[in-house]
Design a protein around this motif. Sequence first.
Motif, PDB file in Angstrom:
ATOM      1  N   GLY A 101      -9.705  -6.745  12.169  1.00  0.00           N
ATOM      2  CA  GLY A 101     -10.897  -5.914  12.054  1.00  0.00           C
ATOM      3  C   GLY A 101     -10.860  -4.866  10.966  1.00  0.00           C
ATOM      4  N   ILE A 102      -9.878  -4.925  10.073  1.00  0.00           N
ATOM      5  CA  ILE A 102      -9.783  -3.942   8.988  1.00  0.00           C
ATOM      6  C   ILE A 102     -10.790  -4.311   7.896  1.00  0.00           C
ATOM      7  CG2 ILE A 102      -8.286  -2.976   7.200  1.00  0.00           C
ATOM      8  CD1 ILE A 102      -5.922  -3.676   9.088  1.00  0.00           C
ATOM      9  N   VAL A 103     -11.615  -3.364   7.507  1.00  0.00           N
ATOM     10  CA  VAL A 103     -12.597  -3.587   6.440  1.00  0.00           C
ATOM     11  C   VAL A 103     -11.912  -3.388   5.096  1.00  0.00           C
ATOM     12  CG1 VAL A 103     -14.755  -2.789   5.407  1.00  0.00           C
ATOM     13  CG2 VAL A 103     -14.520  -2.879   7.892  1.00  0.00           C
ATOM     14  N   ILE A 104     -12.076  -4.374   4.205  1.00  0.00           N
ATOM     15  CA  ILE A 104     -11.492  -4.324   2.865  1.00  0.00           C
ATOM     16  C   ILE A 104     -12.634  -4.291   1.841  1.00  0.00           C
ATOM     17  CG2 ILE A 104      -9.961  -5.448   1.206  1.00  0.00           C
ATOM     18  CD1 ILE A 104      -8.507  -4.693   3.795  1.00  0.00           C
ATOM     19  N   PRO A 105     -12.981  -3.132   1.326  1.00  0.00           N
ATOM     20  CA  PRO A 105     -13.985  -3.053   0.272  1.00  0.00           C
ATOM     21  C   PRO A 105     -13.328  -3.134  -1.110  1.00  0.00           C
ATOM     22  CG  PRO A 105     -13.662  -0.886   1.268  1.00  0.00           C
ATOM     23  CD  PRO A 105     -12.654  -1.819   1.868  1.00  0.00           C
TER      24      PRO A 105
ATOM     25  N   ILE B 157     -10.988 -14.215   7.352  1.00  0.00           N
ATOM     26  CA  ILE B 157     -11.934 -13.136   7.024  1.00  0.00           C
ATOM     27  C   ILE B 157     -13.258 -13.364   7.746  1.00  0.00           C
ATOM     28  CG2 ILE B 157     -10.913 -12.745   4.746  1.00  0.00           C
ATOM     29  CD1 ILE B 157     -13.823 -13.967   3.831  1.00  0.00           C
ATOM     30  N   SER B 158     -14.029 -12.298   7.841  1.00  0.00           N
ATOM     31  CA  SER B 158     -15.379 -12.384   8.403  1.00  0.00           C
ATOM     32  C   SER B 158     -16.233 -11.299   7.760  1.00  0.00           C
ATOM     33  CB  SER B 158     -15.345 -12.214   9.923  1.00  0.00           C
ATOM     34  OG  SER B 158     -14.857 -10.928  10.261  1.00  0.00           O
ATOM     35  N   ASP B 159     -17.516 -11.361   8.023  1.00  0.00           N
ATOM     36  CA  ASP B 159     -18.475 -10.340   7.571  1.00  0.00           C
ATOM     37  C   ASP B 159     -18.416 -10.079   6.070  1.00  0.00           C
ATOM     38  OD1 ASP B 159     -19.159 -10.138  10.237  1.00  0.00           O
ATOM     39  OD2 ASP B 159     -17.989  -8.324  10.596  1.00  0.00           O
ATOM     40  N   PHE B 160     -18.298 -11.142   5.269  1.00  0.00           N
ATOM     41  CA  PHE B 160     -18.276 -10.972   3.809  1.00  0.00           C
ATOM     42  C   PHE B 160     -19.647 -10.512   3.338  1.00  0.00           C
ATOM     43  CE2 PHE B 160     -18.816 -12.199  -0.566  1.00  0.00           C
ATOM     44  CZ  PHE B 160     -17.614 -11.822  -1.138  1.00  0.00           C
TER      45      PHE B 160
ATOM     46  N   GLU C 210     -15.178   3.470   0.498  1.00  0.00           N
ATOM     47  CA  GLU C 210     -15.001   4.543   1.468  1.00  0.00           C
ATOM     48  C   GLU C 210     -14.507   4.084   2.835  1.00  0.00           C
ATOM     49  OE1 GLU C 210     -19.349   5.610   3.022  1.00  0.00           O
ATOM     50  OE2 GLU C 210     -19.163   5.881   0.858  1.00  0.00           O
ATOM     51  N   LYS C 211     -14.700   2.820   3.210  1.00  0.00           N
ATOM     52  CA  LYS C 211     -14.246   2.358   4.524  1.00  0.00           C
ATOM     53  C   LYS C 211     -12.841   1.748   4.488  1.00  0.00           C
ATOM     54  CE  LYS C 211     -18.800   1.555   6.456  1.00  0.00           C
ATOM     55  NZ  LYS C 211     -19.713   0.592   7.069  1.00  0.00           N
ATOM     56  N   ALA C 212     -12.190   1.807   3.356  1.00  0.00           N
ATOM     57  CA  ALA C 212     -10.843   1.226   3.217  1.00  0.00           C
ATOM     58  C   ALA C 212      -9.839   2.007   4.065  1.00  0.00           C
ATOM     59  CB  ALA C 212     -10.417   1.249   1.758  1.00  0.00           C
ATOM     60  N   PRO C 213      -8.830   1.298   4.592  1.00  0.00           N
ATOM     61  CA  PRO C 213      -7.828   1.992   5.413  1.00  0.00           C
ATOM     62  C   PRO C 213      -6.884   2.881   4.592  1.00  0.00           C
ATOM     63  CG  PRO C 213      -7.289  -0.341   5.181  1.00  0.00           C
ATOM     64  CD  PRO C 213      -8.629  -0.139   4.555  1.00  0.00           C
ATOM     65  N   PHE C 214      -6.825   2.667   3.268  1.00  0.00           N
ATOM     66  CA  PHE C 214      -6.025   3.490   2.357  1.00  0.00           C
ATOM     67  C   PHE C 214      -6.549   3.268   0.945  1.00  0.00           C
ATOM     68  CE2 PHE C 214      -3.753  -0.437   3.353  1.00  0.00           C
ATOM     69  CZ  PHE C 214      -3.616  -1.025   2.105  1.00  0.00           C
ATOM     70  N   LYS C 215      -6.164   4.146   0.018  1.00  0.00           N
ATOM     71  CA  LYS C 215      -6.622   4.028  -1.373  1.00  0.00           C
ATOM     72  C   LYS C 215      -5.812   2.973  -2.113  1.00  0.00           C
ATOM     73  CE  LYS C 215      -8.850   8.354  -2.365  1.00  0.00           C
ATOM     74  NZ  LYS C 215     -10.156   7.770  -2.396  1.00  0.00           N
TER      75      LYS C 215
END
Length: 132
Positions: A53-57, A36-39, A75-80
């Motif tokens: 590079g997938i953002v996981i909120p 992971i990165s950018d926590f 809102e930046k998740a790749p799916f709900k």
Amino acid sequence: MLLKTDASPVNASAQKVFEFLSEAKNFQHLLPQDKISDFQADEKGCSFKAQGGIVIPLIYVSKEPYTKIVMESGEKAPFKYTLSIILKETGATCEGHLEFEAHINMFMKMMVEKPLSNLFGVMTKNLQKQFE
């Protein structure tokens, strides 16, 4: 898609584990640091970038003291998706498991099921280490 982890023992009371997990900044200690990165974390939840590079909120939706925490995709998740953390008091310690529900097609399920299962396994082990 619904993924459930097996119940795992944690050497702490459900209250202590609940309080630890109620602070989004603590999720950084549970995640595999090499993947992971950018926590980032605040009072609403946390987010990070997974490999690729997938953002996981993860946004807090509800907290039932000492028994359940529910988070969902931002809102930046790749799916709900919804992630529920279920805690059960077992004397001086507790057990916990995860339930992850995602609204995805069959192709996406085949792509994410194994990496998510592995991620939840690492998170469970790291949570146990926090309370050794």
